[in-house]
Design a protein around this motif. Structure first.
Motif, PDB file in Angstrom:
ATOM      1  N   GLY A 284       0.669  -1.128   0.003  1.00  0.00           N
ATOM      2  CA  GLY A 284       0.318   0.291  -0.428  1.00  0.00           C
ATOM      3  C   GLY A 284       0.900   1.209  -0.114  1.00  0.00           C
ATOM      4  N   MET A 285       0.361   2.611   0.145  1.00  0.00           N
ATOM      5  CA  MET A 285       1.290   3.518   0.080  1.00  0.00           C
ATOM      6  C   MET A 285       2.081   4.284   0.828  1.00  0.00           C
ATOM      7  SD  MET A 285       0.397   5.692  -2.865  1.00  0.00           S
ATOM      8  CE  MET A 285       0.983   6.884  -2.460  1.00  0.00           C
ATOM      9  N   GLU A 286       1.424   2.852   2.271  1.00  0.00           N
ATOM     10  CA  GLU A 286       2.618   3.554   3.619  1.00  0.00           C
ATOM     11  C   GLU A 286       4.077   2.980   3.482  1.00  0.00           C
ATOM     12  OE1 GLU A 286       0.012  -0.117   3.490  1.00  0.00           O
ATOM     13  OE2 GLU A 286      -0.211   1.684   3.416  1.00  0.00           O
ATOM     14  N   ASP A 287       3.762   1.352   1.922  1.00  0.00           N
ATOM     15  CA  ASP A 287       5.233   1.242   2.210  1.00  0.00           C
ATOM     16  C   ASP A 287       6.171   1.188   0.799  1.00  0.00           C
ATOM     17  OD1 ASP A 287       4.264  -1.322   3.657  1.00  0.00           O
ATOM     18  OD2 ASP A 287       2.758  -1.437   2.137  1.00  0.00           O
ATOM     19  N   ILE A 288       5.756   2.676   0.882  1.00  0.00           N
ATOM     20  CA  ILE A 288       6.239   3.664  -0.279  1.00  0.00           C
ATOM     21  C   ILE A 288       7.066   4.335   0.393  1.00  0.00           C
ATOM     22  CG2 ILE A 288       6.703   5.224  -2.366  1.00  0.00           C
ATOM     23  CD1 ILE A 288       4.088   4.374  -3.282  1.00  0.00           C
ATOM     24  N   PRO A 289       8.844   4.533   0.937  1.00  0.00           N
ATOM     25  CA  PRO A 289       9.977   5.264   0.962  1.00  0.00           C
ATOM     26  C   PRO A 289       9.464   6.905   0.610  1.00  0.00           C
ATOM     27  CG  PRO A 289      10.684   3.209  -0.128  1.00  0.00           C
ATOM     28  CD  PRO A 289       9.472   3.198  -0.372  1.00  0.00           C
ATOM     29  N   ALA A 290      10.050   7.567   1.978  1.00  0.00           N
ATOM     30  CA  ALA A 290       9.563   8.476   2.188  1.00  0.00           C
ATOM     31  C   ALA A 290      10.070   9.118   0.891  1.00  0.00           C
ATOM     32  CB  ALA A 290       9.833   9.635   3.273  1.00  0.00           C
ATOM     33  N   ASP A 291      11.719   8.406   0.464  1.00  0.00           N
ATOM     34  CA  ASP A 291      12.717   9.359  -0.550  1.00  0.00           C
ATOM     35  C   ASP A 291      12.746   9.104  -1.979  1.00  0.00           C
ATOM     36  OD1 ASP A 291      13.195   7.364   0.315  1.00  0.00           O
ATOM     37  OD2 ASP A 291      15.648   7.514   0.152  1.00  0.00           O
ATOM     38  N   SER A 292      11.068   8.547  -1.803  1.00  0.00           N
ATOM     39  CA  SER A 292      11.041   7.955  -3.194  1.00  0.00           C
ATOM     40  C   SER A 292      11.108   9.236  -4.118  1.00  0.00           C
ATOM     41  CB  SER A 292       9.484   6.635  -3.566  1.00  0.00           C
ATOM     42  OG  SER A 292       8.804   7.701  -2.924  1.00  0.00           O
ATOM     43  N   SER A 293      10.443   9.709  -3.652  1.00  0.00           N
ATOM     44  CA  SER A 293      10.292  10.942  -4.745  1.00  0.00           C
ATOM     45  C   SER A 293      11.858  11.700  -5.639  1.00  0.00           C
ATOM     46  CB  SER A 293       9.177  12.025  -4.235  1.00  0.00           C
ATOM     47  OG  SER A 293      10.805  12.578  -2.777  1.00  0.00           O
ATOM     48  N   LEU A 294      12.476  11.546  -4.922  1.00  0.00           N
ATOM     49  CA  LEU A 294      13.684  12.089  -5.256  1.00  0.00           C
ATOM     50  C   LEU A 294      14.337  11.137  -6.562  1.00  0.00           C
ATOM     51  CD1 LEU A 294      16.131  12.680  -2.664  1.00  0.00           C
ATOM     52  CD2 LEU A 294      14.663  14.316  -3.821  1.00  0.00           C
ATOM     53  N   CYS A 295      13.610   9.612  -6.468  1.00  0.00           N
ATOM     54  CA  CYS A 295      14.469   8.746  -7.528  1.00  0.00           C
ATOM     55  C   CYS A 295      12.806   8.932  -8.649  1.00  0.00           C
ATOM     56  CB  CYS A 295      14.666   7.506  -6.671  1.00  0.00           C
ATOM     57  SG  CYS A 295      14.658   5.913  -7.894  1.00  0.00           S
ATOM     58  N   LEU A 296      11.695   9.212  -8.231  1.00  0.00           N
ATOM     59  CA  LEU A 296      10.856   8.537  -9.309  1.00  0.00           C
ATOM     60  C   LEU A 296      10.138  10.026  -9.319  1.00  0.00           C
ATOM     61  CD1 LEU A 296       8.994   6.004  -7.068  1.00  0.00           C
ATOM     62  CD2 LEU A 296      10.726   5.534  -9.462  1.00  0.00           C
ATOM     63  N   ARG A 297      10.515  10.754  -9.228  1.00  0.00           N
ATOM     64  CA  ARG A 297      10.722  12.669  -9.677  1.00  0.00           C
ATOM     65  C   ARG A 297       9.963  13.034 -10.335  1.00  0.00           C
ATOM     66  NH1 ARG A 297      16.602  15.295 -10.330  1.00  0.00           N
ATOM     67  NH2 ARG A 297      16.774  13.558  -8.102  1.00  0.00           N
ATOM     68  N   SER A 298       9.800  11.783 -11.301  1.00  0.00           N
ATOM     69  CA  SER A 298       9.062  12.500 -12.800  1.00  0.00           C
ATOM     70  C   SER A 298       7.989  10.801 -13.268  1.00  0.00           C
ATOM     71  CB  SER A 298      10.063  11.709 -14.570  1.00  0.00           C
ATOM     72  OG  SER A 298      11.127  12.469 -13.874  1.00  0.00           O
ATOM     73  N   ALA A 299       7.807  10.994 -12.802  1.00  0.00           N
ATOM     74  CA  ALA A 299       6.221   9.830 -11.709  1.00  0.00           C
ATOM     75  C   ALA A 299       5.414  10.720 -11.464  1.00  0.00           C
ATOM     76  CB  ALA A 299       6.875   8.864 -10.662  1.00  0.00           C
ATOM     77  N   SER A 300       4.118  10.763 -12.193  1.00  0.00           N
ATOM     78  CA  SER A 300       3.180  11.522 -12.372  1.00  0.00           C
ATOM     79  C   SER A 300       1.759  11.324 -11.503  1.00  0.00           C
ATOM     80  CB  SER A 300       1.980  11.849 -13.513  1.00  0.00           C
ATOM     81  OG  SER A 300       1.417  10.086 -14.256  1.00  0.00           O
ATOM     82  N   ALA A 301       2.169   9.582 -11.005  1.00  0.00           N
ATOM     83  CA  ALA A 301       1.166   8.765 -10.544  1.00  0.00           C
ATOM     84  C   ALA A 301       1.700   7.262  -9.966  1.00  0.00           C
ATOM     85  CB  ALA A 301      -0.266   9.107 -10.227  1.00  0.00           C
ATOM     86  N   ILE A 302       1.667   7.508  -8.390  1.00  0.00           N
ATOM     87  CA  ILE A 302       1.734   5.640  -8.396  1.00  0.00           C
ATOM     88  C   ILE A 302       0.772   5.273  -7.545  1.00  0.00           C
ATOM     89  CG2 ILE A 302       3.402   4.476  -7.025  1.00  0.00           C
ATOM     90  CD1 ILE A 302       6.031   6.732  -6.808  1.00  0.00           C
ATOM     91  N   ASP A 303       0.845   4.152  -8.551  1.00  0.00           N
ATOM     92  CA  ASP A 303      -0.771   3.630  -8.521  1.00  0.00           C
ATOM     93  C   ASP A 303      -0.229   1.866  -7.340  1.00  0.00           C
ATOM     94  OD1 ASP A 303      -2.094   4.908  -9.398  1.00  0.00           O
ATOM     95  OD2 ASP A 303      -2.617   4.290 -11.547  1.00  0.00           O
ATOM     96  N   VAL A 304      -1.259   2.417  -6.500  1.00  0.00           N
ATOM     97  CA  VAL A 304      -0.702   0.403  -5.391  1.00  0.00           C
ATOM     98  C   VAL A 304      -2.415   0.408  -4.555  1.00  0.00           C
ATOM     99  CG1 VAL A 304       1.670   1.453  -4.845  1.00  0.00           C
ATOM    100  CG2 VAL A 304      -0.475   2.595  -3.607  1.00  0.00           C
TER     101      VAL A 304
END
Length: 350
Positions: free
Chosen positions: A330-350
């Motif tokens: 779920g969303m709670e499993d996504i690391p807080a710093d993932s936005s740095l790596c996945l900065r181009s992603a418009s959305a992450i569907d979980v």
């Protein structure tokens, strides 16, 4: 006075009326008229040769439209016809003699008929030495017809009942760039694709394949193998496919054990669809990948290292689409710093 006027007019107008006899460009006008007459005669001849059940437009005399006429057999085809439309009929057979006169054909549309492999003559396509496009989809073929023209660039045989593709079926088709074999019953392709040196689009989805075909053409650009029963991938099978940008392996039986490490960590790949498989981990992908579909697997952990080994100003993932819905995270499993790596992603569907 009147006599003088008449004499004057004759001296002026008579030379003008005869001027074309000495005009060095007069042949242009004569030739142009004759050319139009000749073209008109050719168009009339083409129309008269057209079977009554078909249409041969005077404005496009090299085309013959016989589609959707309820035909059960191929009509007589004039030798000048290049584009033949026979789709959406009830044609059941293609004997050796059916196309013997159609030596100029470039396009042949036979899709949505009732053709069977047994009813296609071994020499039916033998004289079509200029054919580039052949549509045989939505028939009842159980094998690829014999002696297909080696000039083909676009071959569509999807939605049939083909079970096997042999080397001889496609051998020598150096110009073939698009091959549709999806929605058949193919279980084995052997090395039949090896000879297709120009193939860019290959669709073998919705068959009964249990493994990736051997010797995929190196220049293939789009590869569709979804809806099969593939449970493992060969080591480095994408490494030699340097032109490949789109891969669909959805709706197979892939597991983590069946996918070698770094299989999908190849530059150039734009879209990868691994949805509806049995994966428990996110596979490592290249930072250049833009669209990744992993929905409906068994993924239990969000591993940021699958996308970025490290992150800085220039090192980050180009992913724009990431689908992970239908997994065990779920969303709670996504690391807080993932936005740095996945900065181009418009959305992450979980």
């Amino acid at each position: 006075m009147t006599t003088r006027v008449v004499a004057f007019l004759l001296t002026v107008l008579l030379p003008l009326s005869l001027a074309h006899l000495n005009d060095p460009l007069a042949w242009l006008y004569t030739r142009n008229t004759q050319g139009n007459d000749h073209a008109s005669l050719q168009a009339d001849a083409a129309i008269s040769a057209c079977p009554d059940v078909c249409d041969c437009p005077p404005t496009f005399p090299v085309a013959m439209y016989c589609d959707g006429r309820g035909l059960t057999a191929v009509p007589s085809i004039p030798s000048h016809i290049k584009y033949l439309y026979l789709q959406n009929n009830a044609i059941t057979a293609l004997p050796d003699s059916a196309l013997v006169n159609a030596t100029s054909l470039v396009w042949l549309m036979l899709h949505h008929n009732q053709l069977t492999s047994e009813a296609i003559g071994a020499k039916a396509f033998l004289k079509l030495e200029a054919l580039e496009r052949l549509y045989l989809q939505h028939n009842s073929l159980t094998s690829i017809p014999a002696n297909l023209p080696r000039t083909l660039k676009d071959l569509r045989m999807n939605h049939n009942k083909i079970e096997k593709v042999a080397v001889a079926d496609l051998e020598g088709m150096d110009q073939l760039s698009l091959l549709y074999l999806h929605d058949n019953a193919i279980t084995d392709m052997g090395t039949s694709l090896k000879a297709l040196k120009s193939l860019m689009v290959l669709d073998i989805s919705s068959n009964q394949l249990t493994k990736v075909p051997d010797s995929l053409p190196e220049q293939v650009h789009q590869l569709y193998m979804d809806h099969n029963s593939i449970d493992s991938l060969p080591e480095s099978f994408l490494t030699s496919l340097t032109q490949l940008q789109y891969v669909r392996l959805a709706h197979n039986q892939l597991t983590d054990q069946g996918v070698p490490a770094n299989t999908f960590n190849v530059s150039g790949l734009v879209e990868l669809d691994l949805s509806f498989n049995r994966l428990e981990r996110i596979p490592t992908v290249s930072t250049s990948l833009q669209h990744l579909y992993l929905q409906a697997n068994r993924i239990k952990e969000f591993t940021l290292g699958s996308f970025c080994v490290f992150t800085d100003v220039t090192n980050f993932s180009r992913l724009q689409t990431l689908r992970l819905d239908g997994n065990e995270i779920g969303m709670e499993d996504i690391p807080a710093d993932s936005s740095l790596c996945l900065r181009s992603a418009s959305a992450i569907d979980v």
